[in-house]
Design a protein around this motif. Structure first.
Motif, PDB file in Angstrom:
ATOM      1  N   ARG A   8       0.719  14.335   7.169  1.00  0.00           N
ATOM      2  CA  ARG A   8      -0.020  13.338   7.942  1.00  0.00           C
ATOM      3  C   ARG A   8       0.603  11.957   7.767  1.00  0.00           C
ATOM      4  O   ARG A   8       0.793  11.221   8.732  1.00  0.00           O
ATOM      5  CB  ARG A   8      -1.479  13.334   7.478  1.00  0.00           C
ATOM      6  CG  ARG A   8      -2.352  12.278   8.099  1.00  0.00           C
ATOM      7  CD  ARG A   8      -3.811  12.437   7.666  1.00  0.00           C
ATOM      8  NE  ARG A   8      -3.952  12.605   6.239  1.00  0.00           N
ATOM      9  CZ  ARG A   8      -4.296  11.619   5.393  1.00  0.00           C
ATOM     10  NH1 ARG A   8      -4.586  10.437   5.848  1.00  0.00           N
ATOM     11  NH2 ARG A   8      -4.404  11.845   4.102  1.00  0.00           N
ATOM     12  N   ILE A   9       0.984  11.604   6.551  1.00  0.00           N
ATOM     13  CA  ILE A   9       1.549  10.283   6.288  1.00  0.00           C
ATOM     14  C   ILE A   9       2.927  10.145   6.957  1.00  0.00           C
ATOM     15  O   ILE A   9       3.278   9.093   7.471  1.00  0.00           O
ATOM     16  CB  ILE A   9       1.580   9.973   4.774  1.00  0.00           C
ATOM     17  CG1 ILE A   9       1.915   8.506   4.538  1.00  0.00           C
ATOM     18  CG2 ILE A   9       2.510  10.881   4.043  1.00  0.00           C
ATOM     19  CD1 ILE A   9       1.713   8.054   3.098  1.00  0.00           C
ATOM     20  N   ASP A  10       3.716  11.234   6.978  1.00  0.00           N
ATOM     21  CA  ASP A  10       5.002  11.191   7.684  1.00  0.00           C
ATOM     22  C   ASP A  10       4.779  11.030   9.183  1.00  0.00           C
ATOM     23  O   ASP A  10       5.530  10.308   9.848  1.00  0.00           O
ATOM     24  CB  ASP A  10       5.824  12.445   7.404  1.00  0.00           C
ATOM     25  CG  ASP A  10       6.438  12.437   6.014  1.00  0.00           C
ATOM     26  OD1 ASP A  10       6.679  11.345   5.464  1.00  0.00           O
ATOM     27  OD2 ASP A  10       6.676  13.524   5.467  1.00  0.00           O
ATOM     28  N   LEU A  11       3.767  11.680   9.726  1.00  0.00           N
ATOM     29  CA  LEU A  11       3.448  11.504  11.154  1.00  0.00           C
ATOM     30  C   LEU A  11       3.106  10.055  11.455  1.00  0.00           C
ATOM     31  O   LEU A  11       3.497   9.521  12.497  1.00  0.00           O
ATOM     32  CB  LEU A  11       2.299  12.427  11.566  1.00  0.00           C
ATOM     33  CG  LEU A  11       2.617  13.915  11.604  1.00  0.00           C
ATOM     34  CD1 LEU A  11       1.360  14.732  11.866  1.00  0.00           C
ATOM     35  CD2 LEU A  11       3.680  14.219  12.656  1.00  0.00           C
ATOM     36  N   TRP A  12       2.372   9.423  10.549  1.00  0.00           N
ATOM     37  CA  TRP A  12       2.067   8.001  10.728  1.00  0.00           C
ATOM     38  C   TRP A  12       3.355   7.198  10.803  1.00  0.00           C
ATOM     39  O   TRP A  12       3.493   6.302  11.608  1.00  0.00           O
ATOM     40  CB  TRP A  12       1.222   7.466   9.576  1.00  0.00           C
ATOM     41  CG  TRP A  12      -0.195   7.919   9.548  1.00  0.00           C
ATOM     42  CD1 TRP A  12      -0.876   8.601  10.515  1.00  0.00           C
ATOM     43  CD2 TRP A  12      -1.108   7.717   8.481  1.00  0.00           C
ATOM     44  NE1 TRP A  12      -2.164   8.842  10.111  1.00  0.00           N
ATOM     45  CE2 TRP A  12      -2.336   8.302   8.863  1.00  0.00           C
ATOM     46  CE3 TRP A  12      -1.026   7.113   7.241  1.00  0.00           C
ATOM     47  CZ2 TRP A  12      -3.459   8.289   8.055  1.00  0.00           C
ATOM     48  CZ3 TRP A  12      -2.142   7.096   6.425  1.00  0.00           C
ATOM     49  CH2 TRP A  12      -3.344   7.676   6.828  1.00  0.00           C
ATOM     50  N   ARG A  13       4.308   7.483   9.918  1.00  0.00           N
ATOM     51  CA  ARG A  13       5.584   6.752   9.903  1.00  0.00           C
ATOM     52  C   ARG A  13       6.304   6.928  11.236  1.00  0.00           C
ATOM     53  O   ARG A  13       6.773   5.963  11.828  1.00  0.00           O
ATOM     54  CB  ARG A  13       6.473   7.230   8.753  1.00  0.00           C
ATOM     55  CG  ARG A  13       7.803   6.476   8.711  1.00  0.00           C
ATOM     56  CD  ARG A  13       8.725   6.921   7.605  1.00  0.00           C
ATOM     57  NE  ARG A  13       9.171   8.273   7.834  1.00  0.00           N
ATOM     58  CZ  ARG A  13       9.144   9.230   6.919  1.00  0.00           C
ATOM     59  NH1 ARG A  13       8.692   9.003   5.718  1.00  0.00           N
ATOM     60  NH2 ARG A  13       9.578  10.439   7.209  1.00  0.00           N
ATOM     61  N   TYR A  14       6.389   8.171  11.709  1.00  0.00           N
ATOM     62  CA  TYR A  14       7.070   8.424  12.979  1.00  0.00           C
ATOM     63  C   TYR A  14       6.393   7.699  14.137  1.00  0.00           C
ATOM     64  O   TYR A  14       7.066   7.168  15.021  1.00  0.00           O
ATOM     65  CB  TYR A  14       7.152   9.924  13.271  1.00  0.00           C
ATOM     66  CG  TYR A  14       7.970  10.681  12.258  1.00  0.00           C
ATOM     67  CD1 TYR A  14       9.218  10.217  11.838  1.00  0.00           C
ATOM     68  CD2 TYR A  14       7.506  11.867  11.715  1.00  0.00           C
ATOM     69  CE1 TYR A  14       9.973  10.912  10.911  1.00  0.00           C
ATOM     70  CE2 TYR A  14       8.257  12.581  10.785  1.00  0.00           C
ATOM     71  CZ  TYR A  14       9.488  12.090  10.391  1.00  0.00           C
ATOM     72  OH  TYR A  14      10.238  12.782   9.473  1.00  0.00           O
ATOM     73  N   ARG A  15       5.079   7.659  14.133  1.00  0.00           N
ATOM     74  CA  ARG A  15       4.358   6.952  15.205  1.00  0.00           C
ATOM     75  C   ARG A  15       4.614   5.452  15.152  1.00  0.00           C
ATOM     76  O   ARG A  15       4.731   4.805  16.193  1.00  0.00           O
ATOM     77  CB  ARG A  15       2.863   7.258  15.132  1.00  0.00           C
ATOM     78  CG  ARG A  15       2.544   8.674  15.550  1.00  0.00           C
ATOM     79  CD  ARG A  15       1.057   8.970  15.499  1.00  0.00           C
ATOM     80  NE  ARG A  15       0.821  10.367  15.767  1.00  0.00           N
ATOM     81  CZ  ARG A  15       0.022  11.140  15.040  1.00  0.00           C
ATOM     82  NH1 ARG A  15      -0.660  10.637  14.027  1.00  0.00           N
ATOM     83  NH2 ARG A  15      -0.127  12.414  15.339  1.00  0.00           N
ATOM     84  N   LYS A  16       4.708   4.903  13.939  1.00  0.00           N
ATOM     85  CA  LYS A  16       5.029   3.477  13.803  1.00  0.00           C
ATOM     86  C   LYS A  16       6.413   3.200  14.370  1.00  0.00           C
ATOM     87  O   LYS A  16       6.616   2.245  15.112  1.00  0.00           O
ATOM     88  CB  LYS A  16       4.989   3.039  12.336  1.00  0.00           C
ATOM     89  CG  LYS A  16       3.650   2.669  11.832  1.00  0.00           C
ATOM     90  CD  LYS A  16       3.200   1.373  12.458  1.00  0.00           C
ATOM     91  CE  LYS A  16       1.847   0.981  11.931  1.00  0.00           C
ATOM     92  NZ  LYS A  16       1.190  -0.011  12.753  1.00  0.00           N
ATOM     93  N   VAL A  17       7.390   4.015  13.991  1.00  0.00           N
ATOM     94  CA  VAL A  17       8.759   3.842  14.474  1.00  0.00           C
ATOM     95  C   VAL A  17       8.801   3.969  15.991  1.00  0.00           C
ATOM     96  O   VAL A  17       9.455   3.176  16.678  1.00  0.00           O
ATOM     97  CB  VAL A  17       9.711   4.854  13.797  1.00  0.00           C
ATOM     98  CG1 VAL A  17      11.065   4.894  14.487  1.00  0.00           C
ATOM     99  CG2 VAL A  17       9.875   4.517  12.320  1.00  0.00           C
TER     100      VAL A  17
END
Length: 181
Positions: A8-17
């Motif tokens: 979930r936290i990696d998905l957040w990072r990808y969405r930010k990018v």
């Protein structure tokens, strides 16, 4: 290549990018190509990784022509490299407009808590170097890129739920830099 579920936290990072992406995007060190699913379908995505991706290649010697991509993304790879400056120079060589970098934040609550508890600050044995906004800004400037935005995200402390907000003490440091005219 072993497939694993993207957290979930990696998905957040990808969405930010993804918020800062347009046109054609090269994802250097793409791993499982998690960024691909966060991008708009109108974006032309290419994932490059030494162990997989759509194109096999090294971050320090990319198999692409100069200024091939609008944006080059380096998510969580610089801290693993013996030659991070070379990787940024390669990113600058193939980027027309923008470079986006995320690295573990030197000032994250996780690292500060580990320091306060007398534990090793570095969590991952594979990390060779750590970064802060100043280091990234300086490295990008040497490659003719000007940092437009920098922030840390999300707020995270081990064993507690992550909070999806930007904070000086966020888990990752993000730098978005555009080519100097």
């Amino acid at each position: 290549m072993l497939q694993r579920t993207i957290s979930r936290i990696d998905l957040w990072r990808y969405r930010k990018v993804a918020q800062f992406c347009f046109g054609s995007v090269l994802d250097m060190g793409c791993g499982q190509q998690g960024l691909r699913n966060a991008l708009s379908p109108s974006i032309n995505y290419v994932g490059c990784d030494i162990d997989g991706g759509m194109v096999r290649g090294s971050a320090i010697s990319l198999p692409f022509l100069d200024r091939t991509f609008d944006i080059v993304v380096l998510c969580e790879i610089l801290e693993h490299l013996d030659a991070p400056g070379q990787a940024i120079r390669e990113a600058a060589r193939v980027a027309k407009n923008r470079i986006i970098i995320s690295v573990p934040n030197d000032y994250s609550l996780v690292r500060l808590a580990r320091l306060a508890l007398g534990r090793d600050v570095e969590i991952d044995d594979e990390h060779i170097v750590s970064y802060n906004a100043f280091n990234l800004r300086s490295m990008l400037a040497r490659s003719n890129f000007v940092t437009q935005k920098e922030f840390s995200f999300p707020l995270r402390l081990q064993l507690l739920p992550e909070i999806p907000i930007q904070s000086r003490f966020g888990y990752w440091q993000f730098s978005i830099a555009d080519r100097r005219n």
